[in-house]
Design an enzyme around this catalytic site. Structure first.
Site, PDB file in Angstrom:
ATOM      1  N   ASN A 185     -10.735  17.472  10.305  1.00  0.00           N
ATOM      2  CA  ASN A 185      -9.637  17.316   9.329  1.00  0.00           C
ATOM      3  C   ASN A 185      -8.273  17.614   9.955  1.00  0.00           C
ATOM      4  O   ASN A 185      -7.238  17.472   9.313  1.00  0.00           O
ATOM      5  CB  ASN A 185      -9.854  18.217   8.102  1.00  0.00           C
ATOM      6  CG  ASN A 185      -9.751  19.700   8.423  1.00  0.00           C
ATOM      7  OD1 ASN A 185      -9.770  20.115   9.586  1.00  0.00           O
ATOM      8  ND2 ASN A 185      -9.650  20.514   7.394  1.00  0.00           N
ATOM      9  N   LYS A 186      -8.260  18.027  11.224  1.00  0.00           N
ATOM     10  CA  LYS A 186      -7.000  18.397  11.876  1.00  0.00           C
ATOM     11  C   LYS A 186      -6.257  17.153  12.377  1.00  0.00           C
ATOM     12  O   LYS A 186      -6.792  16.049  12.383  1.00  0.00           O
ATOM     13  CB  LYS A 186      -7.283  19.349  13.047  1.00  0.00           C
ATOM     14  CG  LYS A 186      -7.902  20.677  12.628  1.00  0.00           C
ATOM     15  CD  LYS A 186      -6.955  21.472  11.785  1.00  0.00           C
ATOM     16  CE  LYS A 186      -7.412  22.907  11.519  1.00  0.00           C
ATOM     17  NZ  LYS A 186      -8.691  23.057  10.844  1.00  0.00           N
TER      18      LYS A 186
END
Ligand SMILES: Cc1ncc(COP(=O)(O)O)c(C=O)c1O
Length: 372
Positions: A185-186
């Protein structure tokens, strides 16, 4: 949370054939770990962050833990951090037996209020773990002044802030050691993974030893000169990371566009507070898009509506001190950090990722307006 196939997911990686090619090259090379791809990845991240040295590790959490080890944090020490973060910001020093002291946040930036940090220092304080929450740079100069005044270590948990800038310079370049994380999700991902940037060659050597079972510089495979860990990143993930860091500028620009579109689409919804815009000293690297719902809104009703519509969401972020294990172990309860607790009760992460398109964002905005 469940999201239908046709829905809008909360997040997602941004990958193409370049990553496939790089990973394939490593697979075919036979050097799957402790190989040259790691060094190449580290050099690229060091160059991007403006830090002289970088040591890749297996996750953001393990990177933070290693910095707690190099800072000499030990049982009984107090470490000041923010309640409004991911649990790892505090877990990293609890592993060493230290006690968390939570300094409340600034209502606007959602980062630690430097005055609260100064007020929390005691003779037992050993370090400060400063977080750039949601990619918005924390007040590094003020926190550094506090750390210097009291002889404390300052660890930057910049897991959410790759590419952010504080006072005109990239996070990682200012001096204190920083950790970046690469969960999918980064901004960029290696699947799992993280990296520690440092301005000290000595610390960099130590980190490389600690992540590799405490092996020494002599290269002896079965010689362990200190208590170490297996916190290595492997070459397959490093290859993925190289493909990702090559597109970092593009990724950051696209995420900025996504955030700007949300700004346009959500501005009209009464009572919804949008993320703080950049100013001269703070340039956010967009990690997530978290809004604050109106104080009289029922967040669970909004969530129920999102579920019906197949729209991803998350209750970013609960206050760490109110997590069950924190209450149990340290006796924390409501009222300790009222600003953080207030924000935690109202904040909601909307779908946000590099390739998120306008149509999907319009659906999210419509769903939010309808739910409220
Ligand atoms: C602020 C913060 N600190 C630490 C971490 C831990 O990173 P990882 O999940 O790679 O261990 C994260 C990741 O979600 C984070 O957001």
């Amino acid at each position: 949370m469940k999201v239908e196939q046709s829905g809008v997911p909360l997040s997602g990686p941004y990958l193409d054939e370049r990553e496939e090619q790089l990973v394939l090259e490593v697979l075919r090379s036979g050097r799957l770990s402790l190989g040259p791809t790691i060094d190449a990845f580290e050099e690229l991240v060091a160059a991007k962050t403006g830090a002289p040295y970088a040591a890749a590790v297996s996750s953001g959490t393990t990177g933070l833990h290693l910095l707690c080890v190099t800072a000499g944090i030990s049982a009984g020490d107090e470490v000041i951090t923010t309640p409004y973060s991911f649990a790892a910001s505090a877990n990293c020093f609890i592993y060493e037996g230290a006690v968390p002291v939570f300094a409340d946040i600034d209502r606007a930036t959602l980062n630690m209020d430097p005055r609260a940090v100064e007020a929390a220092v005691t003779p037992r304080t050993k370090a400060i773990v400063a977080v750039d929450i949601y990619g918005y740079p924390c007040e590094l100069d003020e926190l550094r002044a506090t750390a210097d005044r009291h002889g404390l270590a300052l660890i930057q948990d910049s897991c959410e802030a790759l590419g952010a800038e504080y006072r005109g310079a990239t996070i990682g370049s200012h001096g204190p050691s920083a950790v970046f994380a690469f969960y999918p999700n980064k901004q960029i991902t290696t699947g799992e993974g993280g990296i520690v940037t440092t301005h000290s060659e000595e610390e960099w050597r130590l980190l490389r030893s600690l992540r590799n079972q405490g092996r020494g510089d002599s290269g002896g495979w079965l010689e362990h000169v200190r208590l170490g860990y297996n916190y290595r990143l492997d070459d397959v993930r490093a290859a993925l990371g190289i493909g990702q860091i090559e597109k970092l500028d593009e990724i950051l620009a696209l995420r900025r566009d996504v955030a700007a579109r949300y700004g346009e689409l959500l501005r009209g919804i009464d009572g919804v507070e949008l993320p703080l815009p950049d100013d001269a000293d703070h340039r956010r690297s967009w990690f997530v898009y978290v809004v604050l719902l109106p104080s009289n809104a029922d967040r669970e009703r909004v969530i129920a509506h999102f579920e019906r519509e197949g729209i991803g969401y998350n209750r970013y972020l609960p206050s760490i001190h109110l997590q069950p294990y924190m209450r149990e172990r340290f006796g924390f309860s409501e009222g300790l950090c009222p600003v953080s607790e207030g924000v935690s009760s109202r904040s909601l992460a909307l779908p946000f990722f590099t390739a998120l398109g306008r149509d999907a964002q319009e659906r999210v905005a419509e769903a939010l307006a309808a739910a409220l």
